[in-house]
Scaffold this motif. Structure first.
Motif, PDB file in Angstrom:
ATOM      1  N   PRO A 173      50.773  17.995  54.031  1.00  0.00           N
ATOM      2  CA  PRO A 173      48.432  18.214  53.787  1.00  0.00           C
ATOM      3  C   PRO A 173      47.986  18.437  52.705  1.00  0.00           C
ATOM      4  N   VAL A 174      46.343  18.423  52.883  1.00  0.00           N
ATOM      5  CA  VAL A 174      46.158  18.583  51.559  1.00  0.00           C
ATOM      6  C   VAL A 174      45.544  19.968  51.910  1.00  0.00           C
ATOM      7  N   VAL A 175      45.799  20.814  50.889  1.00  0.00           N
ATOM      8  CA  VAL A 175      45.587  22.288  51.471  1.00  0.00           C
ATOM      9  C   VAL A 175      44.985  23.166  50.425  1.00  0.00           C
ATOM     10  N   LEU A 176      43.727  23.000  50.781  1.00  0.00           N
ATOM     11  CA  LEU A 176      42.763  24.637  49.141  1.00  0.00           C
ATOM     12  C   LEU A 176      42.977  25.617  49.678  1.00  0.00           C
ATOM     13  N   ASP A 177      43.666  26.665  49.143  1.00  0.00           N
ATOM     14  CA  ASP A 177      43.318  27.476  49.454  1.00  0.00           C
ATOM     15  C   ASP A 177      42.879  28.790  48.380  1.00  0.00           C
ATOM     16  N   MET A 178      41.984  28.979  48.195  1.00  0.00           N
ATOM     17  CA  MET A 178      41.379  29.801  46.954  1.00  0.00           C
ATOM     18  C   MET A 178      40.470  31.441  47.322  1.00  0.00           C
ATOM     19  N   ALA A 179      40.533  32.175  46.467  1.00  0.00           N
ATOM     20  CA  ALA A 179      39.916  33.228  46.278  1.00  0.00           C
ATOM     21  C   ALA A 179      38.112  33.469  45.982  1.00  0.00           C
ATOM     22  N   SER A 180      37.509  33.721  46.426  1.00  0.00           N
ATOM     23  CA  SER A 180      35.662  33.802  45.718  1.00  0.00           C
ATOM     24  C   SER A 180      35.964  34.768  44.573  1.00  0.00           C
ATOM     25  N   SER A 181      36.903  34.870  43.865  1.00  0.00           N
ATOM     26  CA  SER A 181      36.866  35.618  42.277  1.00  0.00           C
ATOM     27  C   SER A 181      38.033  34.905  41.965  1.00  0.00           C
ATOM     28  N   LEU A 182      37.941  35.299  40.415  1.00  0.00           N
ATOM     29  CA  LEU A 182      39.140  34.455  39.416  1.00  0.00           C
ATOM     30  C   LEU A 182      40.807  35.111  39.671  1.00  0.00           C
ATOM     31  N   ILE A 183      40.484  36.193  40.354  1.00  0.00           N
ATOM     32  CA  ILE A 183      41.935  36.344  40.276  1.00  0.00           C
ATOM     33  C   ILE A 183      42.070  37.447  42.123  1.00  0.00           C
ATOM     34  N   ALA A 184      43.086  37.226  42.643  1.00  0.00           N
ATOM     35  CA  ALA A 184      43.158  37.689  44.004  1.00  0.00           C
ATOM     36  C   ALA A 184      43.768  39.401  43.466  1.00  0.00           C
ATOM     37  N   MET A 185      42.811  40.149  44.455  1.00  0.00           N
ATOM     38  CA  MET A 185      43.875  41.989  44.515  1.00  0.00           C
ATOM     39  C   MET A 185      45.146  41.957  44.577  1.00  0.00           C
ATOM     40  N   GLY A 186      45.801  41.165  45.111  1.00  0.00           N
ATOM     41  CA  GLY A 186      46.824  40.813  45.465  1.00  0.00           C
ATOM     42  C   GLY A 186      48.094  40.424  44.045  1.00  0.00           C
ATOM     43  N   LYS A 187      47.463  39.502  43.828  1.00  0.00           N
ATOM     44  CA  LYS A 187      47.966  39.036  42.153  1.00  0.00           C
ATOM     45  C   LYS A 187      48.263  40.260  41.262  1.00  0.00           C
ATOM     46  N   ILE A 188      46.772  41.071  41.443  1.00  0.00           N
ATOM     47  CA  ILE A 188      46.724  41.973  40.150  1.00  0.00           C
ATOM     48  C   ILE A 188      47.998  43.387  40.653  1.00  0.00           C
ATOM     49  N   ALA A 189      48.674  43.277  42.320  1.00  0.00           N
ATOM     50  CA  ALA A 189      49.505  44.480  42.179  1.00  0.00           C
ATOM     51  C   ALA A 189      50.646  44.074  42.012  1.00  0.00           C
ATOM     52  N   GLN A 190      50.693  41.973  41.883  1.00  0.00           N
ATOM     53  CA  GLN A 190      51.986  41.536  41.632  1.00  0.00           C
ATOM     54  C   GLN A 190      52.015  41.840  39.989  1.00  0.00           C
ATOM     55  N   ALA A 191      51.477  41.725  39.258  1.00  0.00           N
ATOM     56  CA  ALA A 191      51.337  42.122  37.716  1.00  0.00           C
ATOM     57  C   ALA A 191      51.191  43.012  37.727  1.00  0.00           C
ATOM     58  N   LYS A 192      51.084  44.138  38.384  1.00  0.00           N
ATOM     59  CA  LYS A 192      51.851  45.562  38.468  1.00  0.00           C
ATOM     60  C   LYS A 192      53.140  45.463  37.680  1.00  0.00           C
ATOM     61  N   ARG A 193      53.938  44.523  39.703  1.00  0.00           N
ATOM     62  CA  ARG A 193      54.771  44.986  39.280  1.00  0.00           C
ATOM     63  C   ARG A 193      55.974  44.287  38.467  1.00  0.00           C
ATOM     64  N   THR A 194      55.292  43.483  38.035  1.00  0.00           N
ATOM     65  CA  THR A 194      55.744  42.497  36.898  1.00  0.00           C
ATOM     66  C   THR A 194      55.624  42.965  35.681  1.00  0.00           C
ATOM     67  N   GLY A 195      54.774  43.555  35.386  1.00  0.00           N
ATOM     68  CA  GLY A 195      53.771  43.796  34.169  1.00  0.00           C
ATOM     69  C   GLY A 195      53.472  43.114  33.115  1.00  0.00           C
ATOM     70  N   THR A 196      52.976  42.225  33.818  1.00  0.00           N
ATOM     71  CA  THR A 196      52.366  40.664  33.531  1.00  0.00           C
ATOM     72  C   THR A 196      50.978  41.256  32.749  1.00  0.00           C
ATOM     73  N   PRO A 197      49.835  40.550  32.065  1.00  0.00           N
ATOM     74  CA  PRO A 197      48.590  40.697  31.210  1.00  0.00           C
ATOM     75  C   PRO A 197      48.387  39.841  32.275  1.00  0.00           C
ATOM     76  N   LEU A 198      46.990  40.333  32.419  1.00  0.00           N
ATOM     77  CA  LEU A 198      45.819  39.542  33.760  1.00  0.00           C
ATOM     78  C   LEU A 198      45.625  38.531  32.582  1.00  0.00           C
ATOM     79  N   PRO A 199      44.806  37.518  33.072  1.00  0.00           N
ATOM     80  CA  PRO A 199      44.155  36.503  32.353  1.00  0.00           C
ATOM     81  C   PRO A 199      43.019  36.493  31.515  1.00  0.00           C
ATOM     82  N   GLU A 200      42.310  36.686  30.623  1.00  0.00           N
ATOM     83  CA  GLU A 200      40.762  37.095  29.582  1.00  0.00           C
ATOM     84  C   GLU A 200      39.818  36.758  31.148  1.00  0.00           C
ATOM     85  N   GLY A 201      39.235  38.285  31.049  1.00  0.00           N
ATOM     86  CA  GLY A 201      37.890  38.009  32.362  1.00  0.00           C
ATOM     87  C   GLY A 201      37.934  37.642  33.361  1.00  0.00           C
ATOM     88  N   SER A 202      39.498  37.967  34.246  1.00  0.00           N
ATOM     89  CA  SER A 202      39.578  38.200  35.384  1.00  0.00           C
ATOM     90  C   SER A 202      38.978  39.534  36.247  1.00  0.00           C
TER      91      SER A 202
END
Length: 345
Positions: A173-202
């Protein structure tokens, strides 16, 4: 060293954890697949990494392990579910069942869910709809976490939109799943866990200073500026205000209790000119996109959900990878609840 866990084993493990905190076997069985679905598709921010957070919400009384869901069938094609602060996967899975049944009778259905907590991966619910040959549209709203264009600090929710459209079955199926933000809060938490920098402006700090440091990031920025914050506002009006359960106004007035609302719209292609012709048309349209001239450096043009479906195929066969930090956390949560930890690779 990271471990890998088979989807079936993970689903059973999550069911056991939920039942250990007082969730019924039926509700635990409804919730567990949503986490596994997200992790299978590589949406790790909304997958099994969320399980410890749900346990925390149960223990703090934010989420209700034994909710009394009530359904108001206010019109033949409309239902409003009061979730009684049930976990999102429990309430939204029930919403899917109701919406699909109504759409098969009426041709279309709208089911609103109010007073739930953390909707989860909203793409999961519309995918359940698409599996039955119907079109699913889902939107959600919650407490302010994202900035509003022109304002400082958390002003509106990172409200997501998901749409799933089935074809003939020859393709996913064609599945679009997106937040209205540039990055979801869950992905910020994931980046903290992995020590990965966030995209510029996000994201920004609490005072509105842009940052790429996940440790300092507190507020995601809206996708497309005014477009993203406008979408979030409209989703608040359609999921919350429409069913007399506003979130933004009470929140900014000092009532900061966590809750979310969501709306599912389901369409039966059979009521719009024929399911078979529609499915064939979807496949033909996807083929058209695939065959477009490719830009330099592009090997393949993808439609929404295609990359995630390929990830799911691989992880279904090889298992879901889980980093050391998350697995340790899951083991600690299980131990505190007396839940047996499965053997993993």
């Amino acid at each position: 060293m990271p471990v890998t866990v088979s989807p079936a084993v993970f689903e059973g493990f999550i069911r056991d954890i939920f039942e250990a905190v007082g969730v019924s076997a039926e509700d635990a069985a409804a919730a567990a697949p949503s986490f596994v679905w997200a992790s299978l598709r590589g949406v790790d921010s909304h997958g099994v990494s969320r399980v410890p957070r749900y346990v925390e919400m149960f223990e703090k009384g934010v989420a209700n392990p034994t909710p009394n869901l009530t359904v108001d069938d206010s019109a033949p094609a409309v239902s409003v579910i009061d979730a009684d602060f049930a976990p999102g996967p429990v309430a939204l899975t029930r919403a899917v069942e109701i919406a699909v049944a109504k759409a098969k009778t009426q041709g279309a259905a709208v089911v609103s869910v109010r007073n739930t907590v953390h909707t989860g991966a909203i793409g999961y619910y519309v995918s359940l709809v698409a599996e039955q040959g119907l079109v699913g549209v889902g939107i959600a709203a919650g407490s302010p976490m994202m900035s509003y264009e022109g304002a400082v600090g958390a002003s509106v929710a990172t409200s997501p939109l998901a749409i799933a459209v089935p074809g003939t079955g020859a393709k996913p199926p064609v599945v679009l799943d997106m937040a209205s933000s540039l990055i979801a809060m869950g992905k910020i938490a994931q980046a903290k866990r992995t020590g990965t920098p966030l995209p510029e402006g996000s994201a920004t700090t609490a005072d509105g200073t842009p940052t790429t440091d996940p440790e300092l990031a507190k507020v995601p920025t809206p996708l497309g500026g005014a477009k993203g914050s406008g979408l979030s506002l409209m989703f608040e009006l359609l999921t919350s205000v429409l069913v007399a359960a506003p979130i933004l106004t009470p929140y900014h007035g000092g009532q900061k209790k966590h809750r979310q609302n969501a709306t599912l719209i389901v369409l039966d292609p059979a009521a719009f000119g024929g399911a078979e012709a529609f499915a064939e048309g979807v496949d033909a349209t996807v083929d058209t996109i695939h065959d477009l001239p490719k830009a330099d450096g592009v090997e393949r043009i993808l439609v929404p959900g295609e990359r995630s479906a390929a990830t799911a195929a691989g992880r279904s066969a090889d298992g879901i990878p889980v980093g050391d930090k998350l697995w340790t956390e899951l083991v600690e949560v299980a131990g505190s609840l007396g839940v047996t930890v499965p053997e993993v690779g």
